[in-house]
Write an enzyme that holds these catalytic residues in place. Structure first.
Site, PDB file in Angstrom:
ATOM      1  N   GLU A  87       3.814   0.611  -1.020  1.00 44.31           N
ATOM      2  CA  GLU A  87       3.102   1.185   0.129  1.00 44.31           C
ATOM      3  C   GLU A  87       4.119   1.744   1.128  1.00 44.31           C
ATOM      4  O   GLU A  87       4.994   1.025   1.593  1.00 44.31           O
ATOM      5  CB  GLU A  87       2.243   0.110   0.814  1.00 44.31           C
TER       6      GLU A  87
ATOM      7  N   ASP B 219       7.860  -3.802   8.721  1.00 49.37           N
ATOM      8  CA  ASP B 219       6.686  -2.956   8.959  1.00 49.37           C
ATOM      9  C   ASP B 219       7.098  -1.507   9.234  1.00 49.37           C
ATOM     10  O   ASP B 219       7.067  -1.075  10.381  1.00 49.37           O
ATOM     11  CB  ASP B 219       5.899  -3.516  10.153  1.00 49.37           C
TER      12      ASP B 219
ATOM     13  N   LYS C 225       4.552  -3.302   1.085  1.00 54.84           N
ATOM     14  CA  LYS C 225       5.209  -2.289   1.922  1.00 54.84           C
ATOM     15  C   LYS C 225       6.658  -2.094   1.465  1.00 54.84           C
ATOM     16  O   LYS C 225       7.272  -3.016   0.928  1.00 54.84           O
ATOM     17  CB  LYS C 225       5.177  -2.703   3.392  1.00 54.84           C
TER      18      LYS C 225
ATOM     19  N   ARG D  82      -3.455   3.968  14.270  1.00 51.64           N
ATOM     20  CA  ARG D  82      -2.151   4.615  14.072  1.00 51.64           C
ATOM     21  C   ARG D  82      -2.325   6.058  13.586  1.00 51.64           C
ATOM     22  O   ARG D  82      -1.551   6.533  12.742  1.00 51.64           O
ATOM     23  CB  ARG D  82      -1.286   3.838  13.082  1.00 51.64           C
TER      24      ARG D  82
ATOM     25  N   GLU E 221      -2.761 -10.676  10.116  1.00 54.79           N
ATOM     26  CA  GLU E 221      -3.008 -10.192  11.483  1.00 54.79           C
ATOM     27  C   GLU E 221      -4.454 -10.435  11.919  1.00 54.79           C
ATOM     28  O   GLU E 221      -5.105  -9.564  12.480  1.00 54.79           O
ATOM     29  CB  GLU E 221      -2.666  -8.699  11.583  1.00 54.79           C
TER      30      GLU E 221
ATOM     31  N   ARG F 137      -3.334  -6.552  -0.417  1.00 56.81           N
ATOM     32  CA  ARG F 137      -2.103  -6.269   0.344  1.00 56.81           C
ATOM     33  C   ARG F 137      -1.265  -7.533   0.591  1.00 56.81           C
ATOM     34  O   ARG F 137      -1.806  -8.617   0.788  1.00 56.81           O
ATOM     35  CB  ARG F 137      -2.455  -5.585   1.670  1.00 56.81           C
TER      36      ARG F 137
ATOM     37  N   GLU G 283      16.886   7.987  13.307  1.00 65.14           N
ATOM     38  CA  GLU G 283      17.541   6.683  13.203  1.00 65.14           C
ATOM     39  C   GLU G 283      18.659   6.568  14.247  1.00 65.14           C
ATOM     40  O   GLU G 283      18.808   5.538  14.904  1.00 65.14           O
ATOM     41  CB  GLU G 283      18.103   6.487  11.795  1.00 65.14           C
TER      42      GLU G 283
ATOM     43  N   GLU H 293       4.124   5.779  12.284  1.00 62.46           N
ATOM     44  CA  GLU H 293       3.844   4.880  13.414  1.00 62.46           C
ATOM     45  C   GLU H 293       5.109   4.536  14.198  1.00 62.46           C
ATOM     46  O   GLU H 293       5.113   4.572  15.427  1.00 62.46           O
ATOM     47  CB  GLU H 293       3.193   3.607  12.868  1.00 62.46           C
TER      48      GLU H 293
ATOM     49  N   ARG I 293       9.921 -13.511   9.931  1.00 61.84           N
ATOM     50  CA  ARG I 293       8.827 -12.672   9.428  1.00 61.84           C
ATOM     51  C   ARG I 293       9.229 -11.931   8.150  1.00 61.84           C
ATOM     52  O   ARG I 293       8.397 -11.722   7.270  1.00 61.84           O
ATOM     53  CB  ARG I 293       8.429 -11.680  10.525  1.00 61.84           C
TER      54      ARG I 293
ATOM     55  N   ASN J 198      -8.210  -2.763   8.317  1.00 55.90           N
ATOM     56  CA  ASN J 198      -8.845  -3.697   9.250  1.00 55.90           C
ATOM     57  C   ASN J 198     -10.324  -3.297   9.305  1.00 55.90           C
ATOM     58  O   ASN J 198     -10.679  -2.318   9.943  1.00 55.90           O
ATOM     59  CB  ASN J 198      -8.225  -3.593  10.643  1.00 55.90           C
TER      60      ASN J 198
ATOM     61  N   LYS K  91      -7.166  -6.374   2.896  1.00 58.81           N
ATOM     62  CA  LYS K  91      -6.173  -6.983   3.781  1.00 58.81           C
ATOM     63  C   LYS K  91      -6.737  -8.342   4.153  1.00 58.81           C
ATOM     64  O   LYS K  91      -7.695  -8.427   4.914  1.00 58.81           O
ATOM     65  CB  LYS K  91      -5.970  -6.114   5.026  1.00 58.81           C
TER      66      LYS K  91
HETATM   67  C1  GCU Z   1       1.022  -2.469  11.330  1.00 59.76           C
HETATM   68  C2  GCU Z   1       0.156  -1.649  12.224  1.00 59.76           C
HETATM   69  C3  GCU Z   1      -1.250  -2.132  12.231  1.00 59.76           C
HETATM   70  C4  GCU Z   1      -1.766  -2.265  10.791  1.00 59.76           C
HETATM   71  C5  GCU Z   1      -0.832  -3.116   9.982  1.00 59.76           C
HETATM   72  C6  GCU Z   1      -1.164  -3.179   8.498  1.00 59.76           C
HETATM   73  O1  GCU Z   1       1.212  -3.736  11.876  1.00 59.76           O
HETATM   74  O2  GCU Z   1       0.674  -1.662  13.526  1.00 59.76           O
HETATM   75  O3  GCU Z   1      -2.010  -1.219  12.969  1.00 59.76           O
HETATM   76  O4  GCU Z   1      -3.036  -2.795  10.782  1.00 59.76           O
HETATM   77  O5  GCU Z   1       0.463  -2.583  10.057  1.00 59.76           O
HETATM   78  O6  GCU Z   1      -0.447  -2.591   7.710  1.00 59.76           O
HETATM   79  O7  GCU Z   1      -2.109  -3.841   8.106  1.00 59.76           O
END
Ligand code: GCU
Length: 657
Positions: free
Chosen positions: A366, A344, A339, A140, A265, A298, A490, A372, A315, A181, A261
């Site tokens: 956060e 997201d 967040k 991103r 995901e 996180r 927006e 993004e 979600r 990640n 994290k």
């Molecule tokens: C969003 C984003 C991902 C990122 C994730 C996160 O989903 O698209 O690229 O890894 O947030 O905050 O962990």
């Protein structure tokens, strides 16, 4: 590659003092940075090299730095008093002196000579998270490649020092350099392979009062430790982490801790072993504690394998559902990073309910300045007005001190480990942030994290003056562009709290049904009759995660703030809003208006040709022109979709394809 000086663009000033004397008794890396910055700034601003002396009495401009542990300002707070050619900067620590120095320079550059300022940072941690990968790409990232990594090696170049100066000047005191990640060789950042460049990097950061953090991979015991498990309660796994964490803290100077994290995901985490987030976080925290280290864990945890037919799983609920039961279980040096909203980083979301829910846990807010979902630094979208709303949100977690700003600053629960973090927007582009105007988000985030009471418009004004100079026309036009940009974005993308109508994966550009039948749990549920997600107790029940009166306020269509109406409710297109317009007419109108706003922003910028440095003018002009066109595409794609869905004509008879 050369790069711009952003808001540290020191320009020659009028009324130069004949000589400048500075008294600064302190020694050490931060004091050295103060000396260096003074030389750089005074040379550029006045063409004068400051003389460092014990007394500054006889100089035309005398600056005295005074470190006084008893001053009541703490190590990072400062007081600056300037009158009749004499300036005094006081703090309880060298970092406070550094922040005082930058604050003083800002005032001088904005033409002020007599002033008094006193600031104690609102938040203990003011952090930037880079989502940089070791191959040099940035997840991103929209402003070039990483300036920390390239081809699986670290790149500790001169640019790092300029980066550190830049972020220290806005009060940032922590940076995590790698993507949350943690893939491939990134897991080895905690091993020997990258030790030497990490030490060099950490030393540079230390000179500017910035602590270095790394994201770690929870499965490291298996990935790089040769073990057959990463179970946080397993003796061998614990021994692995004890040894790794000690090694990192003992060898990398000024190291802050780790960002994790986990179970999110597809990233590994404690769930695989039947353990909780608290088990995982506390194990790491135990080994970081002897070094004053922090584990930032996180809360972006949700089921990303949903079926769109399932209207009960939500979600938005998942962060709260996953963590609320563990309130009070996390170690003192663990911070949960939450967040701003439950989904997201959409252009409009309600505030994350965990902030009002958790009472015995350290929390950090956060946000994402990488844009993004808000135009990816190709659209202007100045986010401080959004962050202002988030910070001011009343959670009703108690009788007083119940806003997000109170909670994340530590005022509410008296915690010292908390603060604000932004997923950052820098890369190796010439201007750091791709869009020249996106630098306002970086500058603004730092300023707001340091002082959560600031007004977004005033922050914007400071940034404009420091970046582009003191021309009133430039100030006026850029201020208007910035202040209209978030509402405009927006308007042409997201009606009444509906997000996600973006191209899957890239998240750029309109695709109304792009995520509608996907597994990510991001639905708008538009059909022939209406649109929106029922998150009331009759629907997914998400509203019950808020304290009263917010829970009832959101659950009731009459009291639900209209900008979030479709986030919380499935409504017929014919429903009449307080403006007297139906929802469908509101969708049409806002999309036409938003595209007009984008055209106006371009026109405002074009009035500045010749008044703004030509290269910066051209770069931003190109992007604003793109935005104006792209906003029309958003308008048309969304209006056409809802026109065909609803069969309702636009009252104003405008062209809808
Ligand atoms: C969003 C984003 C991902 C990122 C994730 C996160 O989903 O698209 O690229 O890894 O947030 O905050 O962990």
């Amino acid at each position: 590659m050369s790069y711009t000086k952003t808001w540290l663009n020191y320009q020659k000033l009028a009324n130069c003092p004949a000589e400048i004397a500075v008294s600064l008794a302190e020694q050490g890396p931060v004091a050295e940075s103060i000396r260096r910055e003074l030389e750089l700034a005074f040379d550029a601003m006045y063409g004068v090299k400051p003389v460092f002396a014990d007394t500054v009495k006889d100089a035309a401009l005398g600056v005295t730095f005074c470190c006084d542990a008893a001053c009541g300002l703490g190590e990072e707070g400062f007081r600056v008093e300037a009158a009749s050619g004499s300036i005094r900067v006081v703090s309880g620590g060298q970092r406070g002196l550094l922040y005082g120095l930058f604050a003083m320079l800002e005032q001088l550059r904005m033409g002020k000579t007599d002033f008094a300022l006193e600031k104690i940072p609102s938040n203990p941690l003011r952090m930037l998270d880079h989502w940089d990968n070791l191959d040099g790409s940035i997840e991103r990232g929209y402003s070039g490649k990483s300036f920390f990594f390239r081809d699986n090696e670290m790149t500790v170049t001169g640019r790092i020092r300029d980066y550190a100066r830049m972020i220290a000047s806005i009060g940032i005191n922590a940076v995590c350099i790698n993507n949350v990640n943690v893939r491939g060789v990134a897991a080895e950042l905690i091993a020997q392979r990258y030790r030497e460049p990490l030490i060099r990097l950490a030393r540079i950061f230390e000179e500017y009062g910035v602590k270095l953090f790394l994201s770690l991979n929870f499965a490291s015991p298996k990935r790089i430790g040769g073990l057959d498990t990463s179970d946080p309660c397993d003796g061998k796994v614990r021994a692995f982490w004890r040894e790794r964490i000690a090694d990192v803290f003992e060898n990398i100077p000024n190291f802050g801790g780790f960002v994790v994290k986990a179970d999110s995901e597809g990233e590994p985490g404690p769930f695989a072993y039947g353990r909780t987030h608290a088990d995982g976080a506390n194990m790491l925290a135990e080994f970081a504690r002897p070094y004053g280290g922090i584990i930032i864990w996180r809360c972006f945890v949700y089921n990303c394998q949903q079926d769109w037919r399932d209207t009960r799983t939500d979600r938005a609920r998942s962060g709260y559902d996953n963590f609320i039961g563990h309130d009070g279980e996390f170690a003192e040096n663990v911070i949960l990073q939450i967040k701003n909203g439950p989904m997201d980083f959409q252009v409009r979301e309600p505030v994350h309910p965990l902030f009002g829910g958790l009472k015995k846990t350290n929390m950090m807010l956060e946000v994402q300045i990488a844009q993004e979902y808000t135009g990816q630094q190709r659209h202007v979208c100045y986010l401080m007005p959004m962050f202002r709303e988030v910070l001011d949100f009343k959670t009703y977690c108690g009788a007083e001190n119940d806003t997000i700003a109170d909670i994340v600053s530590g005022r509410t629960y008296g915690n010292r480990s908390c603060g604000m973090v932004a997923v950052t927007n820098t890369g190796d582009d010439e201007n750091w942030t791709g869009h020249d105007l996106a630098a306002a988000n970086l500058y603004g985030f730092g300023r707001l994290a340091f002082d959560t009471s600031l007004d977004p418009e005033e922050i914007a004004e400071d940034w404009i003056r420091l970046t582009f100079g003191l021309n009133e026309k430039v100030l006026g036009n850029i201020r208007r562009i910035l202040m209209m940009s978030w509402p405009a974005y927006e308007k042409y993308t997201s009606p009444l709290g509906i997000g996600w109508m973006v191209t899957p994966h890239t998240h750029f550009g309109p695709d109304v049904e792009g995520y509608e039948y996907d597994r990510w749990g991001t639905y708008h549920r538009a059909d022939h009759m209406g649109i929106g997600v029922d998150r009331t107790p009759a629907g997914t029940g998400y509203t019950t995660q808020y304290n009263e009166p917010n829970a009832s306020l959101y659950a009731n269509t009459e009291t639900c703030p209209e900008e979030l109406l479709l986030f919380f409710h499935h409504m017929p297109y014919a429903y009449v809003l307080s403006s007297g317009k139906t929802i469908i007419q509101h969708i049409y109108d806002t999309h036409f208006e938003g595209a007009e706003d984008a055209a106006q922003m371009l026109a405002l910028w074009r009035e500045l040709e010749g008044l703004v440095e030509p290269a910066a003018y051209a770069r931003a002009e190109e992007r604003l022109a793109f935005q104006a066109e792209h906003a029309k595409e958003w308008r048309d794609r969304i209006n056409t979709y809802f026109h065909r869905m609803s069969w309702v004509e636009d009252e104003k008879g405008r062209k809808i394809y």
